[in-house]
Design a protein around this motif. Sequence first.
Motif, PDB file in Angstrom:
ATOM      1  N   ARG A 138      13.558  -8.437 -38.376  1.00 16.77           N
ATOM      2  CA  ARG A 138      13.240  -9.855 -38.535  1.00 16.77           C
ATOM      3  C   ARG A 138      13.498 -10.303 -37.141  1.00 16.77           C
ATOM      4  O   ARG A 138      12.560 -11.199 -36.432  1.00 16.77           O
ATOM      5  N   THR A 139      14.509  -9.915 -36.503  1.00 15.73           N
ATOM      6  CA  THR A 139      14.623 -10.429 -34.988  1.00 15.73           C
ATOM      7  C   THR A 139      13.874  -9.789 -34.349  1.00 15.73           C
ATOM      8  O   THR A 139      12.888 -10.715 -33.245  1.00 15.73           O
ATOM      9  N   TYR A 140      13.517  -8.586 -34.174  1.00 15.11           N
ATOM     10  CA  TYR A 140      12.363  -7.949 -33.525  1.00 15.11           C
ATOM     11  C   TYR A 140      11.066  -8.897 -33.537  1.00 15.11           C
ATOM     12  O   TYR A 140      10.209  -8.993 -32.502  1.00 15.11           O
ATOM     13  N   MET A 141      10.660  -9.064 -34.975  1.00 14.82           N
ATOM     14  CA  MET A 141       9.473  -9.748 -35.194  1.00 14.82           C
ATOM     15  C   MET A 141       9.310 -11.193 -34.616  1.00 14.82           C
ATOM     16  O   MET A 141       8.336 -11.610 -33.853  1.00 14.82           O
ATOM     17  N   ARG A 142      10.439 -11.945 -34.620  1.00 18.24           N
ATOM     18  CA  ARG A 142      10.480 -13.217 -33.975  1.00 18.24           C
ATOM     19  C   ARG A 142      10.178 -13.146 -32.611  1.00 18.24           C
ATOM     20  O   ARG A 142       9.466 -13.799 -31.836  1.00 18.24           O
ATOM     21  N   ASN A 143      10.735 -12.169 -31.753  1.00 18.00           N
ATOM     22  CA  ASN A 143      10.764 -11.978 -30.359  1.00 18.00           C
ATOM     23  C   ASN A 143       9.126 -11.487 -30.306  1.00 18.00           C
ATOM     24  O   ASN A 143       8.522 -11.864 -29.140  1.00 18.00           O
ATOM     25  N   MET A 144       8.569 -10.523 -31.028  1.00 13.39           N
ATOM     26  CA  MET A 144       7.371 -10.337 -30.837  1.00 13.39           C
ATOM     27  C   MET A 144       6.309 -11.613 -31.008  1.00 13.39           C
ATOM     28  O   MET A 144       5.228 -11.517 -30.299  1.00 13.39           O
ATOM     29  N   GLN A 145       6.649 -12.186 -32.018  1.00 15.38           N
ATOM     30  CA  GLN A 145       5.698 -13.507 -32.285  1.00 15.38           C
ATOM     31  C   GLN A 145       5.999 -14.518 -30.855  1.00 15.38           C
ATOM     32  O   GLN A 145       4.898 -14.872 -30.377  1.00 15.38           O
TER      33      GLN A 145
END
Length: 161
Positions: A138-145
């Motif tokens: 989830r943290t990685y996805m937020r960073n990608m967003q």
Amino acid sequence: METENNRSAEGQKEAKKGRKSEVTLTMDQVRKSFMEARKNLRMLRERQNGIFNLLQENQQTTHAVQSLGKQKEHETIIPLGAGVFVKGKIDSTTLMRNIPGNIVMPSNQEEIEKELNERKEIFQKELELISKKQQETRTYMRNMQSLGKAMRQASKSKKKV
């Protein structure tokens, strides 16, 4: 191909020397990376649900074994399959359990309860690990967003100028 290897080797040498190495991502790469992370998160949820089911089955079995108590014989209904049952008596002094290799062997209540508790601990540790991986994803996805948003804004700024 050889130039790419040379660049890669040079980049590694620079990183070893403490110089900052630059990475360039396209919007498409960011989008694909985000989608891959989403797919990974979905697989983690499915795995988590499977372990929840195993944990629930383990708890139900533990409860059933404990409910046998010290009484030698129990009258019950025994499922034959397809909704058909037979009334019968079971001898609870010797329980049977399945071991790897699909072998059934006799066991006592204490051994079975011990094994079920060990399984419960394994399932709980696995759930903790999955939860940690989900949080990282989830943290990685937020960073990608955030990266994608910043790239879109930068692209819009370039078009205006």
